[in-house]
Scaffold this active site. Structure first.
Site, short mmCIF file in Angstrom:
data_model
loop_
_atom_site.label_atom_id
_atom_site.label_comp_id
_atom_site.label_asym_id
_atom_site.label_seq_id
_atom_site.Cartn_x
_atom_site.Cartn_y
_atom_site.Cartn_z
N GLU A 45 11.72 -0.13 -21.47
CA GLU A 45 10.70 -0.60 -22.40
C GLU A 45 11.35 -0.96 -23.74
O GLU A 45 12.42 -0.44 -24.09
CB GLU A 45 9.67 0.53 -22.61
N ASN A 192 -0.93 -1.87 -18.36
CA ASN A 192 -0.29 -0.56 -18.27
C ASN A 192 -1.21 0.47 -18.93
O ASN A 192 -1.74 0.23 -20.01
CB ASN A 192 1.05 -0.59 -19.04
N GLU A 193 -1.38 1.59 -18.28
CA GLU A 193 -2.21 2.68 -18.82
C GLU A 193 -3.47 2.11 -19.48
O GLU A 193 -3.76 2.36 -20.67
CB GLU A 193 -1.39 3.57 -19.77
N TYR A 261 4.31 12.65 -16.06
CA TYR A 261 5.51 13.16 -16.73
C TYR A 261 5.53 14.68 -16.61
O TYR A 261 4.49 15.33 -16.63
CB TYR A 261 5.48 12.78 -18.22
N GLU A 316 5.88 5.42 -13.65
CA GLU A 316 6.47 6.19 -14.76
C GLU A 316 6.51 7.65 -14.35
O GLU A 316 5.47 8.23 -13.99
CB GLU A 316 5.66 6.03 -16.05
N GLN A 365 13.15 6.80 -19.01
CA GLN A 365 13.49 5.41 -18.95
C GLN A 365 15.00 5.28 -18.86
O GLN A 365 15.70 6.27 -19.05
CB GLN A 365 12.97 4.69 -20.18
#
Ligand code: AHR
Length: 512
Positions: A45, A192-193, A261, A316, A365
């Site tokens: 990103e 995204n999200e 996460y 992710e 990432q």
């Protein structure tokens, strides 16, 4: 090497060795699923020092580079055979107007990266830079389209710019900017999200928006059509998956995303290096949670898609801690310890074991951000323990999953327990096997016996990644403190392999 044997000796002397061995049965008769190589994907990103002062140093830099991208990073990622790279976000994607990043670099608009540190983004790394990098890496690009602040036309234009061969406004513009052949980008994220930084939408609203954006993205120029991925749920937001599956026609949808996460507590994520056993246990509990999340999201998908046409894409995942002291809080820079190797080892085993439905995943990432595989400091570059796990596991890519069953001993902390051992196994087209074993226990060595069942493997070589302390990591002074080394004296005896797994270790067995 001597240091390593001393180290192992240290483990066996200073930690408990469980009396009972754990039996793991590999059942080659049950092979039905291929592990999609895209499970081993990455994510880059425009965030902190990931792209700028990470991958991209510019072509006038004294650091050796190819079109501005560091050669040492290119080589390290090539060595991993990274199958795909997701870009440009993350949250940044829903603020990104791709036309800002094409044409002469000096004329590109300078914008503010509002999500990450409020820094000026000069757009010097754009579509051509990214897609050419993917070609250099031999990785498939996965572009995240801007739905939150972009338009349907803008995303349709991006598809035409990257994929259309003939004459059209966008393909002509691409040619003017120096690229004749299209890149044929297959993987596209539609936002995204969307439930958060992508627009704070309700799932019903997003499902409709998805349908609209997807309608105008041309499938015609890529073999088999585009592979469109809906912005997916956060963690256990099962309602999000349910509403998407119910409201988006299956023929408009190839993948539904999921983000998870390993975070202890969003208000205080704990230190990256100087963590306690309690922090460690909580992180591992979050890592193991991935298994339950996948199982439950898949069960919902199955209700609406019993033929399993739509894939689950974990685009992710990874460990997320408080940023390293003294660094920009918006840059998400953290060190990477043996704890991260444990997250990677366990999570990749979970993905392999769910390979039927999990067809792609992206570690967050790649460089200098969150659970990075690579860290840089000016001209220096180091490989993290997570990199080494990815490398040890790379032969799982594209191999057939061999189902493995075990009853794991537990890792207990206070009154809570987790499975201590994680395993997955596969066999590639050359007939070579790979078994990846992880022991997350804090101070217990577990001996496992791998029963090869009806397999006809004749020889084994073993590699181990471990260290004296769970907080150990590589840094710019000691870049190779943690690296995989051969594990001696591991043999096949009567169709079984016995191997000792020290606390917080990853062991990979290559079978022939
Ligand atoms: O990876 C960092 C951020 O985490 C991403 O931009 C966003 O999608 C997620 O919340």
């Amino acid at each position: 090497m001597i240091r390593y044997f001393l180290l192992l000796g240290f483990f066996f002397l200073s930690h408990t060795i469980t009396a009972q061995t754990t039996q793991i049965l590999l059942d080659e008769d049950q092979v039905t699923t291929t592990i999609n190589k895209h499970i081993y994907g990455h994510f880059a990103e425009h965030l902190g020092r990931n792209i700028y002062n990470g991958f991209f140093v510019g072509d006038t830099s004294s650091i050796p580079n190819t079109a501005g991208v560091r050669n040492d990073i290119i080589n390290a990622l090539k060595e991993l055979n990274i199958p795909n790279l997701r870009w440009p976000g993350g949250c940044f994607a829903d603020t990104y107007h791709w036309k800002d990043g094409i044409g002469p670099k000096g004329k590109r608009p300078k914008i503010v990266n509002t999500w990450w540190g409020g820094v000026t983004e000069d757009n010097s790394f754009g579509t051509h830079d990214f897609l050419n990098l993917c070609e250099t890496l031999g990785a498939a690009p996965y572009l995240s389209g801007n739905v939150g602040s972009g338009t349907v036309q803008e995303l349709a234009d991006w598809v035409q710019y990257t994929n259309f061969k003939g004459t059209s406004p966008m393909s002509d513009l691409r040619r003017e900017n120096g690229r004749d052949e299209p890149w044929s980008v297959k993987f596209w994220g539609i936002g995204n999200e969307a439930w958060g930084c992508g627009g704070n939408m309700r799932p019903e609203y997003y499902a409709d928006i998805y349908r609209t954006f997807a309608t105008f993205m041309s499938d015609a120029d890529v073999e088999g059509g585009l592979y469109k991925i809906a912005s997916g749920a956060s963690n256990d937001d099962y309602n999000w998956t349910e509403v998407l599956m119910k409201n988006i026609p299956l023929n408009m949808l190839q993948g539904v995303a999921l983000h998870h996460y390993s975070v202890i507590d969003w208000k205080d994520k704990g230190p990256d290096v100087n963590f306690t056993e309690e922090h460690y246990f909580n992180t591992m509990s979050e890592a193991w949670l991935m298994d339950e999340l996948i199982t439950k999201h898949v069960a919902i998908m199955d209700k609406y898609d019993p033929e399993q046409k739509v894939d689950l894409i974990v685009d992710e995942w990874g460990g997320w801690y408080n940023v390293q002291e003294g660094t920009n809080p918006g840059f998400l820079y953290q060190q990477n310890t043996m704890r991260d190797a444990m997250i990677a080892g366990v999570t990749l085993n979970i993905f392999n074991n769910h390979a039927e439905r999990v067809q792609m995943a992206n570690l967050a990432q790649t460089v200098n951000v969150l659970q990075a595989v690579i860290l840089t400091e000016e001209e220096k570059m180091i490989l993290t323990p997570t990199y080494h796990v990815m490398h040890m596991y790379k032969d799982h890519m594209g191999a057939e999953l061999i189902p493995a069953s075990l009853s794991s001993p537990t890792y207990a902390f206070k009154d809570r327990t987790l499975p201590a051992i994680s395993v997955s196994a596969s066999k590639n087209e050359k007939g070579e096997g790979l078994a990846s074993l992880v022991n997350i226990a804090y101070d217990e060595t577990h001996v496992v016996t791998l029963d090869l069942g009806n397999s006809d493997f004749k020889s084994v070589t073993a590699t181990i990644l471990t260290s004296q302390n769970i907080q150990d990591h590589n840094d710019f002074k000691v870049p190779n403190r943690i690296k995989p080394v051969p594990l001696q004296d591991v043999k096949i005896k009567k169709g079984k392999i016995e191997v000792g797994l020290p606390p917080y270790s990853v062991v990979v067995l290559k079978l022939k």
